[in-house]
Structures are given as structure tokens and as C-alpha cells.
Design a protein around this motif. Structure first.
Motif, short mmCIF file in Angstrom:
data_model
loop_
_atom_site.label_atom_id
_atom_site.label_comp_id
_atom_site.label_asym_id
_atom_site.label_seq_id
_atom_site.Cartn_x
_atom_site.Cartn_y
_atom_site.Cartn_z
N SER A 15 -9.81 -1.78 2.97
CA SER A 15 -8.55 -1.28 2.38
C SER A 15 -8.74 0.05 1.66
CB SER A 15 -8.00 -2.33 1.40
OG SER A 15 -8.95 -2.55 0.37
N HIS A 60 0.82 -1.21 0.00
CA HIS A 60 0.00 0.00 0.00
C HIS A 60 0.85 1.26 0.00
CE1 HIS A 60 -3.45 -2.49 1.92
NE2 HIS A 60 -3.27 -2.76 0.64
N LEU A 61 1.95 1.16 -0.66
CA LEU A 61 2.84 2.32 -0.74
C LEU A 61 3.14 2.56 -2.22
CD1 LEU A 61 4.29 4.26 1.25
CD2 LEU A 61 6.34 2.88 0.90
N ALA A 62 2.49 3.57 -2.78
CA ALA A 62 2.65 3.86 -4.20
C ALA A 62 3.89 4.72 -4.39
CB ALA A 62 1.41 4.56 -4.73
N LEU A 63 4.90 4.09 -4.99
CA LEU A 63 6.13 4.83 -5.25
C LEU A 63 6.23 5.11 -6.74
CD1 LEU A 63 8.66 2.86 -3.01
CD2 LEU A 63 7.41 4.95 -2.48
N ARG A 112 14.51 9.66 5.42
CA ARG A 112 14.49 11.12 5.37
C ARG A 112 15.11 11.78 6.60
NH1 ARG A 112 12.32 8.56 1.78
NH2 ARG A 112 11.45 9.61 -0.03
N THR A 154 3.76 12.22 10.84
CA THR A 154 4.62 11.04 10.93
C THR A 154 3.88 9.88 11.58
OG1 THR A 154 6.58 12.45 11.07
CG2 THR A 154 6.81 10.18 11.84
N THR A 169 4.22 -3.90 5.81
CA THR A 169 3.76 -2.58 5.40
C THR A 169 4.22 -1.53 6.40
OG1 THR A 169 1.81 -3.56 4.36
CG2 THR A 169 1.73 -1.21 4.88
N ILE A 170 4.06 -1.82 7.67
CA ILE A 170 4.49 -0.86 8.70
C ILE A 170 6.01 -0.70 8.67
CG2 ILE A 170 4.59 -0.44 11.18
CD1 ILE A 170 1.92 -1.97 11.41
N VAL A 198 7.32 12.77 6.24
CA VAL A 198 6.47 12.20 5.19
C VAL A 198 5.02 12.32 5.62
CG1 VAL A 198 6.05 10.17 3.76
CG2 VAL A 198 8.32 10.56 4.73
N PHE A 204 1.21 8.61 9.16
CA PHE A 204 1.78 7.88 8.03
C PHE A 204 2.02 6.42 8.39
CE2 PHE A 204 3.84 7.15 4.14
CZ PHE A 204 5.07 6.58 4.34
N HIS A 205 2.40 6.20 9.65
CA HIS A 205 2.64 4.82 10.08
C HIS A 205 1.35 4.08 10.38
CE1 HIS A 205 6.77 6.31 10.68
NE2 HIS A 205 7.11 5.04 10.50
N ARG A 206 0.29 4.83 10.50
CA ARG A 206 -0.98 4.19 10.80
C ARG A 206 -1.95 4.29 9.65
NH1 ARG A 206 1.54 1.55 13.48
NH2 ARG A 206 1.76 1.58 15.76
N ALA A 207 -1.51 4.86 8.57
CA ALA A 207 -2.36 4.90 7.36
C ALA A 207 -1.94 3.72 6.51
CB ALA A 207 -2.15 6.21 6.63
N LEU A 208 -2.51 2.58 6.83
CA LEU A 208 -2.08 1.36 6.17
C LEU A 208 -2.87 1.09 4.89
CD1 LEU A 208 -1.44 -1.00 9.21
CD2 LEU A 208 0.06 0.67 8.10
N GLY A 209 -3.76 2.02 4.54
CA GLY A 209 -4.40 1.90 3.24
C GLY A 209 -3.45 2.41 2.18
N LEU A 210 -3.93 2.39 0.95
CA LEU A 210 -3.07 2.80 -0.15
C LEU A 210 -2.79 4.29 -0.06
CD1 LEU A 210 -1.68 2.09 -2.80
CD2 LEU A 210 -3.82 2.61 -3.98
N VAL A 211 -1.53 4.63 0.04
CA VAL A 211 -1.12 6.03 0.15
C VAL A 211 0.01 6.30 -0.84
CG1 VAL A 211 -1.79 6.24 2.57
CG2 VAL A 211 0.54 5.59 1.99
N ARG A 212 0.04 7.55 -1.23
CA ARG A 212 1.18 8.01 -2.02
C ARG A 212 1.97 8.97 -1.13
NH1 ARG A 212 3.05 8.84 -7.18
NH2 ARG A 212 1.40 7.57 -8.06
N PRO A 213 3.12 8.58 -0.68
CA PRO A 213 3.84 9.42 0.27
C PRO A 213 4.32 10.73 -0.37
CG PRO A 213 5.24 7.62 -0.45
CD PRO A 213 3.92 7.40 -1.07
N ARG A 270 7.01 1.53 5.95
CA ARG A 270 6.75 2.93 6.29
C ARG A 270 7.88 3.49 7.17
NH1 ARG A 270 2.54 1.97 3.51
NH2 ARG A 270 0.41 2.70 3.96
N TYR A 293 10.92 4.11 5.10
CA TYR A 293 10.70 5.30 4.28
C TYR A 293 10.90 6.57 5.10
CZ TYR A 293 8.79 7.73 0.21
OH TYR A 293 8.63 8.51 -0.91
N THR A 294 10.41 6.55 6.35
CA THR A 294 10.55 7.72 7.22
C THR A 294 12.00 7.91 7.64
OG1 THR A 294 8.30 7.40 8.05
CG2 THR A 294 9.76 8.77 9.36
N ASP A 322 6.92 13.97 0.48
CA ASP A 322 7.95 14.54 1.34
C ASP A 322 7.65 16.01 1.60
OD1 ASP A 322 10.85 12.74 0.00
OD2 ASP A 322 9.11 12.11 1.17
#
Lengths: 577, 218
Positions: free
Chosen positions: B179, A49-52, A131, B28, A120-121, B53, B31-40, A124, A127-128, B42
Motif C-alpha cells: 500500500s 486511499h483518497l486524501a481529500l 471535473r 487520468t 476505491t476505483i 486529475v 489516477f485510476h490505477r494509482a490505488l495507493g494513498l494519493v492526494r488528488p 476515483r 472524482y474524475t 486538479d
């Protein structure tokens, strides 16, 4: 339907790939730019669930799942060896088979879902953390700035990496993420990184270092054939060699010397009026113009001439049409001295006596005074050659005496800073100029100087054959000169030499000129031009004649008076007797 | 389900820095708790040399900004105080039908406490002596710079603390029900705009009433 172990394997493989993708995308500017420049990919990697962004795949993990994946982030610097600033290690550590602690995982989908959630976690967190590490700042600089830097970031993907040495380990910090339990083992991700990058001299690099063009012509009208010397110090050791027959403007024989310009601070040193007096020989040489000006006055005063005192107050002015640096007119002499562009060499016939012309700094003062040569040099050459009758001593460089050469150079140096009008009827200056117009100068060289001087509206003292720039009086004088010059050149030169001597001892001329200078001083350049009279041979000869007449008259008068007095005494005595 | 609690390190901030600090921390965590589809996305802090993020979700950003504005409003009325901003993650369970309506229960499974010590910026010392005033101004500037650097360092520590907590505590996180949803349901609590102490405690009591009986880990 895939077995749980296969699903697990797939999760692990995709996780390793995604981790590598995230790390490289956050560390390698080249890939970042490539991804940004490329077309937007509609299909993003949605695993975990991380769109890169769709980056060019740096490398896929082709080995076994349990094989470690090591990717080094290297800091490359110009001229230095690459340094590993980060090392990411991701691996699936298989459980010890015989260990009782290895849990029994139910072969249902719940475990896989938990594994997937935890991956997934973890992703994340990776990724954090990417940075927060120090290297990210460098990555941001390289990506955002268009300026080139002396460093870059690149990566290496390895299955196995040699461990760091103790010294390297001491410089690195380590952060390990909590392992994620999978069916095939524990998924462990760790990073070793440099906590500080201040030791590296990271700076913006210029594509080309700044260059100082020392031989910049500054004028499209400059003679393309004219070679320009390159180094200043070389001039110090090369004599000035004057060439004959003239071949246009020539630089000094010194193969390389700088062209200090008005904006070149190196030239300023030689032009400082308060510079210490140079050696005696240099006083008369134009090379030490900076020395010349204050010293010349004293030397001229000693010889009873006005000397360069007036020149001191008569700054040069360049009106060259070429795009040379601007010259300021009407300001202090020093500023004017500095405002001129490169000088024109004065080719002279090569003689043995030219050794005395050794002047290390010859070019310096002139170069700041003289405008760049104009194309009129060739034109005037032709015109000059077309009137040979009027070019008398220009074609006869022989028979120069040393003093004449010196004085000619004097004259040239002095007049180069002066903007002179076309009043050729001015009195002959006290300068010990060589009598012969061609004295020490070849025709073309004189013309080259003339070109420069023409720009300044200046009339050379002995440029009696300067038909273009002379006025009617000059033309009439030229007529006289033509008749006089029907005789031998030697007698003319001798007469000029005598005249020079007389002029040096002619006190009244200096006083008059100095007075005129004082009165015109506030007017700046215009006063200077009018105060300095151009001298020509014909004028000198004329004046010589007049002095002779005066002398004779005085003598005659004195003689007559004496006779009268004697007569009177006789008469009186006779009368008394 | 256990409710994991994380008390973040206290940060000493001035009012102009509150917004940046809270944005950094809250995004921050989310972001760690948004486990659905995300586009990060910066985001570089304006006041600090920190990149964090955030999820590219407009609703999420809007809600966070609203809560931050609310907190800043409270700080303006109650300066120079220690305060907390709490972000809680819960799941909705058991809609009990009652006589008065459907009661929605929230089971909080994670709470983050952001501890802030709000200080007022020090005014420049008044001095009739020009030189002394300049020196005082220079000292104040240096003090401000050092304080800002210390705050940046502390903020980094807080972010590392979040990463560590998130990685060490995973088992309490409930499974994703949908999801399509970006993040787990959450709630951001700030001190009430009413009287501080009473309002704050009222929020805590309310939460306690909403939270179900803590159960063992499933």
C-alpha cells in the motif's frame, strides 16, 4: 473483530460519505472557501486511499445503508428560482433474496478487499467525472474569481427526492457507474446532469449599479444651503422666479432640475451654436443661450447694435478656485461654453412680469458657463450693504419694465461667457441692458453673479458700486454718480432707458467694436475681454450728455450755416439789386 | 491473468498540442490505477477547457514528462504520421534464476493504446492580393478554432471512455501488494527514435517475450 457484514456495512457507509464529500467539495464554492480559509487539518480522510481536504461535513448518511442518498446541486440565480443542475444518487441495492443469481460470497477477507478495491476505483471515477461535467466550469469560476456573479451553487442532501418530470428528464442526461458488488447488495452510483448551461444568463454582477450623479456640486466651496434640483425635464415647466430681498445664491424656483455640467452631454444640446432658432421670446432669454448667440446677433443687428456677435467670439472662462471641472481657455467658444460648470441662478424680485421669464432652458446654458458659486457671495453681500450710498438701484427693484428685464438677462447671459478686464471705462455696449444697476437683480444675486464674474475678472456693466473690483476711473465715476444720484431714481432710470434706446441705434459703436474684435480675435480670450467694454450708468449718462452736446452743436452749426447762407443770399440779392 | 486492452479513440493533434493531450490522458489513466494513498490535484488544461486529475507524486510526473518529451522528439523527426503511445500495467512475478542471472517476468494485465494522428499546422496561403490574404487568414483562423474545438470534444470523449473502461473492467486488476506504493507498476512505450517501423515492432516483440503465458482469471 467485526463480522464481514459489519465491515461491509462500514465500507458502504464510508463510501457514501466519501462520495458526498467529493461531490460537495467540487460543487459548493462556499464550502470550498471555508475549507481553504480554515487551518490545515493534519488528519485527512484516508478512506479509499483518497486524501481529500477536510471540509465541513455537509451531512452524514444517518439512515440505513440501503436507504438512498440523494444530493442535488442547485444553481441559484438572483431573481430566479433555483434550478437543479445535477442530481447524484448513491444507494446500495439489496439483492433479491429469492433470486438464484445472488452469488454466495465467501466470508473471508478477500471479498472485502475486492470490495474495498472496487470502491476505491469507483471513487476515483466519480472524482474524475465531477471535473468533466459542465457545472464544474461554473464552480471554478465562482471559486477562482473575486468578482461577484449573479448566480451561485448550493446543494441539498435528501434521503428521498421527488422524481423529475418528463420535461425535466428530457433536459437531463444520465450517467451510471458500474455497480460494485457487496455483501449487502450492489452499490450503485449515478448522476443526472444538464449537458449544457448556456440557457442560463450567467454573468458577473456588479455590487451596485453605476449611478450618474446629476447634482454633483463638484466644489467643496459650494454653498451648502444651496438646494440642487434633481431632474432636468422639470425645469422645462417651471418659470424662473426671482426673489427679493436677496438671500444669497438661489437656484431657480424650479424645485428640480438637473445641473448639466460641461461633461454632461445633456447640456451640450442646449449649447450648440448651430441649434435652430428658438421662439422669439426665447431669443432674449438667457435660457436659450445656445439659441441666443447666433440669434442675438441678428436681433441686435436689426436694432443697430453690435449685439452678441462679439460674445460669440468671446468664450467664457472660469477661474473659480473651487474644484470644478477644468475650463479651457483660449479655445473655441463652443468648447468654452461646454467647459463651464453649473450656473448661478439670478434671483429677481418676484413680479407679475416674471411670467415672461419663463425659460425652460434657462439654466442649461448658464450652468455650463457659470462656475460654482464661491463663498465670496456672503462677503460681498456684507461689503455691499456697508456701502449703501453706492448701491442705488440695486435696492430698488421696483419699476422694472419688461424690456429692461429681458435686456438685463441678456446682458447677464452675454457677459457670463466673456472674460472681461477691469476696464470699466469701456464704451457702453449695444446691449439692451437695463439701465438700473439693480435692474432685475437683487443685491445678493448680483453679488453672486459678481462672484462668478469676479472669478473671470469681469466687470459688470452697471456694477458701479463694485468697489473691490473697480479701478480709479470707476471710482471717479462713482463720485459723479453719487452726485447725480442725489436726484430721484425714476429720473435716472428714465435717462438710462433713453440711453439704451440711443445706443441701440448708435451704429458707430458696433463697427468699432466689431473691428476691435476682428483684430483681437486671434488672441482669444484676452482680446475678447478688452474688446467688450463694461458699461456703467455713469458712463452711459456721460455719453448721453456728450451726444446731446453733439446734437446741439450740429443743430447749432446747421442753423448757423443756414443763417449764413440766408444772409449771403440777401446780400447778393441786394447787391444785384 | 487476462490482459485487458483498451484502444482509445484516435485524436487528430498538431505538434503543439501533443504534450497537453498526452498529459491529460496519461494522468487520468494513472489516477485510476494509482490505488495507493494519493492526494488528488486538479489540473486545468491550458489549451482546452478541461480539468483533469493527477496524483500529487513528483516521480510520476517526472516519468510521464520524460516519455512525452521522447515522443515529441520522435514526432519532430517523423511528422504527419499516425502513432501510438502505450501505457501498460504489469506485475512482477517469478524471478527465475537462470544461468545468466535472474530473469524478471512481467505480467501485463492491462494496456492502453493512445492513438494520435499528428498533422502539421496549415500554412497561410500566400496571396499578392491584400484582401484575399486577409480573408485567407481569417478562414485559417476559423478553421483552427473549429479544429481545436473538435479536438477538445474528442478529448472529452476519450476521458469518458477511460472512465467507462475503468469501471467496467475491475476484476482483472491484481491486488495491491504494497500500500506504500502509489501506483501499480507501469510502463509507457513510445515509438523508438530509431527507424520507426522496425523500432516499434521490436518493442512489441520485447513485450511479448516478457509477458508470461496468459492464464485464466483467478
Amino acid at each position: 473483530m467485526a463480522s464481514p457484514s459489519e465491515s461491509d456495512r462500514k465500507i458502504i457507509t464510508r463510501f457514501l460519505h466519501k462520495t458526498l464529500h467529493a461531490v460537495v467539495a467540487s460543487r459548493v464554492p462556499r464550502l470550498h472557501h471555508a475549507a481553504a480559509a480554515g487551518p490545515a487539518s493534519p488528519k485527512n480522510d484516508r478512506w479509499f486511499h483518497l486524501a481529500l481536504d477536510d471540509h465541513p461535513s455537509p451531512a452524514d448518511h444517518h439512515g440505513a445503508v440501503v436507504d438512498p442518498l440523494v444530493f442535488d446541486i442547485l444553481l441559484t440565480r438572483r431573481g430566479c428560482s433555483d434550478v437543479i443542475v445535477e442530481r447524484w444518487t448513491a444507494r446500495c441495492v439489496p439483492p433479491v433474496p429469492w433470486s438464484a443469481a445472488s452469488p454466495h460470497h465467501p466470508h473471508d477477507g478477500s471479498f472485502l478487499r475486492r470490495t474495498y478495491k472496487k470502491c476505491t476505483i469507483l471513487l476515483r471515477s466519480i472524482y474524475t467525472l465531477l471535473r468533466l461535467l459542465p457545472v464544474h466550469r461554473i464552480f471554478r469560476l465562482l471559486c477562482s474569481s473575486s468578482q461577484p456573479y449573479n448566480y451561485d451553487l448550493c446543494h441539498k442532501v435528501l434521503s428521498f427526492a421527488a422524481p423529475f418530470s418528463r420535461a425535466q428528464e428530457a433536459e437531463l442526461k444520465q450517467y451510471s457507474f458500474a455497480p460494485v458488488e457487496t455483501m449487502l447488495g450492489h452499490l450503485v452510483v449515478s448522476v443526472q446532469y444538464r449537458p449544457s448551461l448556456t440557457n442560463f444568463n450567467l454573468e458577473v454582477s456588479l455590487p451596485t449599479p453605476p449611478l450618474i450623479i446629476t447634482d454633483y456640486v463638484g466644489s467643496p466651496a459650494a454653498d451648502p444651503m444651496r438646494p440642487f434640483p434633481s431632474s432636468l425635464p422639470d425645469r422645462m415647466s417651471h418659470p424662473i422666479v426671482y426673489q427679493y430681498p436677496p438671500r444669497g445664491i438661489r437656484t431657480l424656483a424650479a424645485p428640480s432640475f438637473d445641473r448639466p455640467h460641461s461633461w454632461n452631454s445633456a447640456s451640450m444640446v442646449h449649447h450648440h451654436l448651430s441649434s435652430a432658432p428658438g421662439p422669439p421670446d426665447s431669443e432674449l432669454l438667457p435660457g436659450h443661450y445656445g439659441h441666443l448667440v447666433p440669434n442675438q446677433r441678428s436681433s441686435m443687428e436689426r436694432k443697430g447694435s453690435s449685439g452678441f456677435g462679439e460674445f460669440k467670439l468671446s468664450p467664457p472662462c472660469s477661474t473659480s478656485p473651487s474644484p470644478s471641472p477644468p475650463t479651457r481657455v483660449g479655445n473655441s467658444q463652443l468648447s468654452r461654453l461646454h467647459s463651464e460648470t453649473s450656473p448661478v441662478s439670478i434671483p429677481l424680485p418676484a413680479t407679475e412680469n416674471n411670467q415672461m421669464h419663463r425659460s425652460p432652458n434657462f439654466s442649461d446654458p448658464f450652468k455650463s458657463l457659470f462656475p460654482p458659486p464661491s463663498p465670496r457671495s456672503t462677503r460681498t453681500d456684507l461689503s455691499f450693504r456697508e456701502s449703501p450710498s453706492k448701491s442705488i438701484s440695486f435696492r430698488k427693484p421696483d419699476g422694472f419694465s419688461l424690456g429692461d428685464i429681458h435686456s438685463n438677462l441678456h446682458m447677464h447671459a452675454a457677459y457670463k461667457v466673456i472674460k472681461d478686464g477691469r476696464d470699466d471705462s469701456g464704451r457702453f455696449s449695444a446691449l439692451s441692458s437695463g439701465g438700473s444697476p439693480g435692474y432685475g437683480f437683487s443685491s445678493s444675486s448680483r453679488q453672486s453673479i459678481q462672484d462668478d464674474l469676479d472669478d473671470e475678472d469681469f466687470s459688470y456693466p452697471f456694477a458701479f458700486d463694485d468697489v473691490d473690483t473697480s479701478d480709479s476711473q470707476t471710482r471717479s465715476l462713482d463720485g459723479k454718480e453719487a452726485s447725480e444720484n442725489s436726484g430721484s431714481h425714476k429720473s435716472q432710470e428714465a435717462a438710462v432707458g433713453i440711453l439704451v434706446h440711443m445706443l441701440k441705434t448708435a451704429a458707430p459703436l458696433r463697427q468699432d467694436q466689431s473691428c476691435s474684435m476682428q483684430s483681437l480675435e486671434p488672441n482669444g480670450e484676452a482680446s475678447i475681454s478688452s474688446s467688450v467694454m463694461s458699461r456703467k450708468a455713469c458712463d452711459a449718462l456721460e455719453e448721453l450728455q456728450s451726444y446731446k452736446e453733439m446734437k446741439n452743436l450740429l443743430l447749432s452749426k446747421s442753423g448757423a450755416k443756414l443763417q449764413d447762407s440766408v444772409k449771403q443770399r440777401k446780400e447778393s440779392s441786394e447787391a444785384l439789386s | 491473468m487476462n490482459c485487458e486492452t483498451c484502444q482509445l479513440k484516435e485524436l487528430v493533434v498538431e505538434p503543439p498540442e501533443i504534450r497537453e493531450v498526452l498529459r491529460c490522458i496519461l494522468h487520468t489513466i494513472l489516477f485510476h490505477r494509482a490505488l495507493g494513498l494519493v492526494r488528488p490535484k486538479d489540473v486545468e488544461c491550458e489549451l482546452f477547457d478541461i480539468t483533469y486529475v493527477q496524483c500529487e507524486d513528483h516521480e510520476l510526473e517526472k516519468k510521464i514528462d520524460e516519455k512525452i518529451n521522447q515522443f515529441i522528439g520522435w514526432v519532430e523527426k517523423h511528422p504527419n504520421r499516425k502513432s501510438q503511445v502505450c501505457i501498460s500495467f504489469y506485475e512482477v512475478k517469478n524471478k527465475h534464476a537462470t544461468w545468466f542471472g535472474n530473469k524478471i517476468e512481467r505480467f501485463y494485465w492491462e494496456q492502453w493504446y493512445i492513438n494520435l494522428h499528428i498533422i502539421s499546422p496549415k500554412p497561410h496561403g500566400k496571396s499578392h492580393n491584400t484582401k484575399a490574404h486577409v480573408v485567407t487568414g481569417e478562414n485559417a483562423f476559423e478553421e483552427s478554432n473549429s479544429r481545436c474545438a473538435a479536438l477538445e470534444s474528442s478529448l472529452r470523449e476519450v476521458l469518458f471512455q477511460i472512465i467507462k473502461f475503468v469501471n467496467e473492467k475491475k476484476d482483472h486488476i491484481p491486488p495491491l501488494q504494497n500500500s506504500e506504493i502509489v501506483s501499480y507498476p507501469y510502463e509507457i512505450s513510445t515509438p523508438s527514435s530509431s527507424d520507426s517501423s522496425f523500432g516499434w515492432h521490436a518493442d512489441v516483440l520485447k513485450r511479448m517475450l516478457q509477458t508470461g503465458h496468459p492464464s485464466m482469471l483467478s
